[in-house]
Write a protein that holds these residues in place. Structure first.
Motif, PDB file in Angstrom:
ATOM      1  N   LEU A 189       0.819  -1.206   0.000  1.00  0.00           N
ATOM      2  CA  LEU A 189       0.000   0.000   0.000  1.00  0.00           C
ATOM      3  C   LEU A 189       0.855   1.259   0.000  1.00  0.00           C
ATOM      4  O   LEU A 189       0.482   2.253  -0.619  1.00  0.00           O
ATOM      5  N   SER A 190       2.004   1.217   0.650  1.00  0.00           N
ATOM      6  CA  SER A 190       2.868   2.412   0.636  1.00  0.00           C
ATOM      7  C   SER A 190       3.425   2.656  -0.768  1.00  0.00           C
ATOM      8  O   SER A 190       3.499   3.810  -1.212  1.00  0.00           O
ATOM      9  N   ASP A 191       3.781   1.595  -1.500  1.00  0.00           N
ATOM     10  CA  ASP A 191       4.211   1.755  -2.893  1.00  0.00           C
ATOM     11  C   ASP A 191       3.066   2.288  -3.743  1.00  0.00           C
ATOM     12  O   ASP A 191       3.250   3.162  -4.582  1.00  0.00           O
ATOM     13  N   PHE A 192       1.875   1.753  -3.529  1.00  0.00           N
ATOM     14  CA  PHE A 192       0.692   2.192  -4.265  1.00  0.00           C
ATOM     15  C   PHE A 192       0.427   3.675  -4.017  1.00  0.00           C
ATOM     16  O   PHE A 192       0.203   4.448  -4.957  1.00  0.00           O
ATOM     17  N   ASP A 193       0.500   4.087  -2.764  1.00  0.00           N
ATOM     18  CA  ASP A 193       0.289   5.490  -2.397  1.00  0.00           C
ATOM     19  C   ASP A 193       1.330   6.385  -3.067  1.00  0.00           C
ATOM     20  O   ASP A 193       1.001   7.453  -3.582  1.00  0.00           O
ATOM     21  N   ARG A 194       2.570   5.942  -3.104  1.00  0.00           N
ATOM     22  CA  ARG A 194       3.641   6.706  -3.761  1.00  0.00           C
ATOM     23  C   ARG A 194       3.350   6.878  -5.248  1.00  0.00           C
ATOM     24  O   ARG A 194       3.515   7.964  -5.803  1.00  0.00           O
ATOM     25  N   VAL A 195       2.884   5.814  -5.903  1.00  0.00           N
ATOM     26  CA  VAL A 195       2.561   5.880  -7.331  1.00  0.00           C
ATOM     27  C   VAL A 195       1.447   6.897  -7.571  1.00  0.00           C
ATOM     28  O   VAL A 195       1.527   7.724  -8.489  1.00  0.00           O
ATOM     29  N   LEU A 196       0.395   6.854  -6.747  1.00  0.00           N
ATOM     30  CA  LEU A 196      -0.712   7.811  -6.898  1.00  0.00           C
ATOM     31  C   LEU A 196      -0.204   9.249  -6.779  1.00  0.00           C
ATOM     32  O   LEU A 196      -0.553  10.103  -7.604  1.00  0.00           O
ATOM     33  N   ARG A 197       0.611   9.505  -5.768  1.00  0.00           N
ATOM     34  CA  ARG A 197       1.168  10.864  -5.589  1.00  0.00           C
ATOM     35  C   ARG A 197       2.027  11.257  -6.779  1.00  0.00           C
ATOM     36  O   ARG A 197       1.934  12.368  -7.289  1.00  0.00           O
ATOM     37  N   GLU A 198       2.857  10.325  -7.241  1.00  0.00           N
ATOM     38  CA  GLU A 198       3.756  10.591  -8.365  1.00  0.00           C
ATOM     39  C   GLU A 198       2.982  10.951  -9.628  1.00  0.00           C
ATOM     40  O   GLU A 198       3.308  11.912 -10.320  1.00  0.00           O
ATOM     41  N   VAL A 199       1.935  10.192  -9.926  1.00  0.00           N
ATOM     42  CA  VAL A 199       1.126  10.452 -11.120  1.00  0.00           C
ATOM     43  C   VAL A 199       0.435  11.801 -11.004  1.00  0.00           C
ATOM     44  O   VAL A 199       0.440  12.602 -11.939  1.00  0.00           O
ATOM     45  N   ARG A 200      -0.153  12.067  -9.857  1.00  0.00           N
ATOM     46  CA  ARG A 200      -0.913  13.307  -9.676  1.00  0.00           C
ATOM     47  C   ARG A 200      -0.043  14.552  -9.723  1.00  0.00           C
ATOM     48  O   ARG A 200      -0.544  15.647  -9.974  1.00  0.00           O
ATOM     49  N   MET A 201       1.258  14.392  -9.517  1.00  0.00           N
ATOM     50  CA  MET A 201       2.168  15.539  -9.547  1.00  0.00           C
ATOM     51  C   MET A 201       2.720  15.820 -10.944  1.00  0.00           C
ATOM     52  O   MET A 201       3.376  16.835 -11.153  1.00  0.00           O
ATOM     53  N   ILE A 202       2.446  14.970 -11.914  1.00  0.00           N
ATOM     54  CA  ILE A 202       2.949  15.165 -13.269  1.00  0.00           C
ATOM     55  C   ILE A 202       2.198  16.327 -13.916  1.00  0.00           C
ATOM     56  O   ILE A 202       0.967  16.388 -13.863  1.00  0.00           O
ATOM     57  N   ASP A 203       2.947  17.250 -14.526  1.00  0.00           N
ATOM     58  CA  ASP A 203       2.330  18.362 -15.242  1.00  0.00           C
ATOM     59  C   ASP A 203       1.423  17.828 -16.343  1.00  0.00           C
ATOM     60  O   ASP A 203       1.826  16.958 -17.112  1.00  0.00           O
ATOM     61  N   GLY A 204       0.208  18.342 -16.395  1.00  0.00           N
ATOM     62  CA  GLY A 204      -0.746  17.908 -17.402  1.00  0.00           C
ATOM     63  C   GLY A 204      -1.820  16.993 -16.859  1.00  0.00           C
ATOM     64  O   GLY A 204      -2.839  16.774 -17.505  1.00  0.00           O
ATOM     65  N   VAL A 205      -1.611  16.433 -15.666  1.00  0.00           N
ATOM     66  CA  VAL A 205      -2.650  15.615 -15.037  1.00  0.00           C
ATOM     67  C   VAL A 205      -3.560  16.567 -14.278  1.00  0.00           C
ATOM     68  O   VAL A 205      -3.160  17.175 -13.295  1.00  0.00           O
ATOM     69  N   SER A 206      -4.788  16.717 -14.771  1.00  0.00           N
ATOM     70  CA  SER A 206      -5.703  17.648 -14.114  1.00  0.00           C
ATOM     71  C   SER A 206      -6.596  16.957 -13.090  1.00  0.00           C
ATOM     72  O   SER A 206      -7.010  17.561 -12.113  1.00  0.00           O
ATOM     73  N   LYS A 207      -6.874  15.685 -13.334  1.00  0.00           N
ATOM     74  CA  LYS A 207      -7.768  14.948 -12.445  1.00  0.00           C
ATOM     75  C   LYS A 207      -7.512  13.460 -12.630  1.00  0.00           C
ATOM     76  O   LYS A 207      -7.132  13.023 -13.710  1.00  0.00           O
ATOM     77  N   SER A 208      -7.745  12.692 -11.573  1.00  0.00           N
ATOM     78  CA  SER A 208      -7.633  11.239 -11.692  1.00  0.00           C
ATOM     79  C   SER A 208      -8.626  10.575 -10.760  1.00  0.00           C
ATOM     80  O   SER A 208      -9.083  11.176  -9.787  1.00  0.00           O
ATOM     81  N   GLU A 209      -8.943   9.334 -11.090  1.00  0.00           N
ATOM     82  CA  GLU A 209      -9.801   8.515 -10.236  1.00  0.00           C
ATOM     83  C   GLU A 209      -9.238   7.109 -10.275  1.00  0.00           C
ATOM     84  O   GLU A 209      -8.955   6.572 -11.348  1.00  0.00           O
ATOM     85  N   THR A 210      -9.066   6.512  -9.092  1.00  0.00           N
ATOM     86  CA  THR A 210      -8.428   5.209  -9.025  1.00  0.00           C
ATOM     87  C   THR A 210      -9.341   4.219  -8.316  1.00  0.00           C
ATOM     88  O   THR A 210      -9.950   4.541  -7.309  1.00  0.00           O
ATOM     89  N   SER A 211      -9.398   3.007  -8.863  1.00  0.00           N
ATOM     90  CA  SER A 211     -10.171   1.925  -8.244  1.00  0.00           C
ATOM     91  C   SER A 211      -9.252   0.733  -8.037  1.00  0.00           C
ATOM     92  O   SER A 211      -8.563   0.304  -8.960  1.00  0.00           O
ATOM     93  N   LEU A 212      -9.263   0.216  -6.803  1.00  0.00           N
ATOM     94  CA  LEU A 212      -8.511  -1.012  -6.506  1.00  0.00           C
ATOM     95  C   LEU A 212      -9.249  -2.196  -7.099  1.00  0.00           C
ATOM     96  O   LEU A 212     -10.476  -2.256  -7.072  1.00  0.00           O
ATOM     97  N   LEU A 213      -8.501  -3.139  -7.649  1.00  0.00           N
ATOM     98  CA  LEU A 213      -9.076  -4.377  -8.155  1.00  0.00           C
ATOM     99  C   LEU A 213      -9.011  -5.395  -7.014  1.00  0.00           C
ATOM    100  O   LEU A 213      -7.934  -5.703  -6.532  1.00  0.00           O
ATOM    101  N   LEU A 214     -10.153  -5.902  -6.622  1.00  0.00           N
ATOM    102  CA  LEU A 214     -10.211  -6.763  -5.439  1.00  0.00           C
ATOM    103  C   LEU A 214     -10.108  -8.241  -5.784  1.00  0.00           C
ATOM    104  O   LEU A 214      -9.213  -8.934  -5.316  1.00  0.00           O
ATOM    105  N   THR A 215     -11.011  -8.750  -6.590  1.00  0.00           N
ATOM    106  CA  THR A 215     -11.030 -10.163  -6.925  1.00  0.00           C
ATOM    107  C   THR A 215     -11.216 -10.341  -8.418  1.00  0.00           C
ATOM    108  O   THR A 215     -12.077  -9.693  -9.009  1.00  0.00           O
ATOM    109  N   SER A 216     -10.412 -11.197  -9.009  1.00  0.00           N
ATOM    110  CA  SER A 216     -10.600 -11.519 -10.430  1.00  0.00           C
ATOM    111  C   SER A 216     -11.677 -12.574 -10.532  1.00  0.00           C
ATOM    112  O   SER A 216     -11.667 -13.560  -9.797  1.00  0.00           O
ATOM    113  N   ILE A 217     -12.611 -12.376 -11.463  1.00  0.00           N
ATOM    114  CA  ILE A 217     -13.708 -13.335 -11.591  1.00  0.00           C
ATOM    115  C   ILE A 217     -13.750 -13.901 -12.991  1.00  0.00           C
ATOM    116  O   ILE A 217     -13.171 -13.388 -13.910  1.00  0.00           O
TER     117      ILE A 217
END
Length: 151
Positions: A123-151
């Motif tokens: 989760l700490s790596d995941f959180d870092r990735v989210l912060r990293e993406v959101r700080m990139i110039d040109g990213v105005s908005k994002s929405e993220t969904s965790l994938l829980l179970t493959s069916i």
């Protein structure tokens, strides 16, 4: 493994029902033997071999791959939808490709411009990735969904 094909050959060949059934079986088991495929499809082994040769030759099949069990890959999987402002898509895409946890990128229609598949070890790596993406110039908005179970 990618196999180049002649563009004129690709345009002329349209897979039939047997070809589609072969492809479906290979999607489930890319290492299936000719004997196993012929038995499952109810056709001769030579027929399967000829069809596979033609599918590769025409570029319909680009190669064969391996599938890895989910528990052998990263523990956290998510899909991130990204809205891009301005005309910064090329630079933004280059930056996103530089983030190792981003497994694949896709352009899309609708409200979002890019969809990123994320795989992180924790989760700490995941959180870092989210912060990293959101700080990139040109990213105005994002929405993220965790994938829980493959069916």
């Amino acid at each position: 493994m990618v196999i180049p094909a002649d563009k004129t050959t690709i345009a002329k060949y349209i897979p039939d029902e047997l070809d589609r059934r072969i492809i479906a079986h290979l999607r489930a088991d890319g290492r299936a033997s000719l004997s196993k495929l012929s038995e499952a499809l109810g056709v001769a082994r030579g027929t399967v071999q000829n069809r596979l040769d033609r599918l590769v030759e025409t570029g319909t099949l680009l190669g064969f791959t391996v599938r890895v069990r989910d528990d052998h890959e990263a523990q956290i999987r998510a899909v991130m939808m990204i809205e891009v402002t301005g005309r910064s898509t090329t630079q933004l895409t280059r930056r996103l490709r530089g983030i190792p946890e981003i497994h694949s990128l896709h352009t899309t229609n609708g409200n979002w411009d890019i969809v990123a598949n994320i795989r992180a070890e924790s989760l700490s790596d995941f959180d870092r990735v989210l912060r990293e993406v959101r700080m990139i110039d040109g990213v105005s908005k994002s929405e993220t969904s965790l994938l829980l179970t493959s069916i």
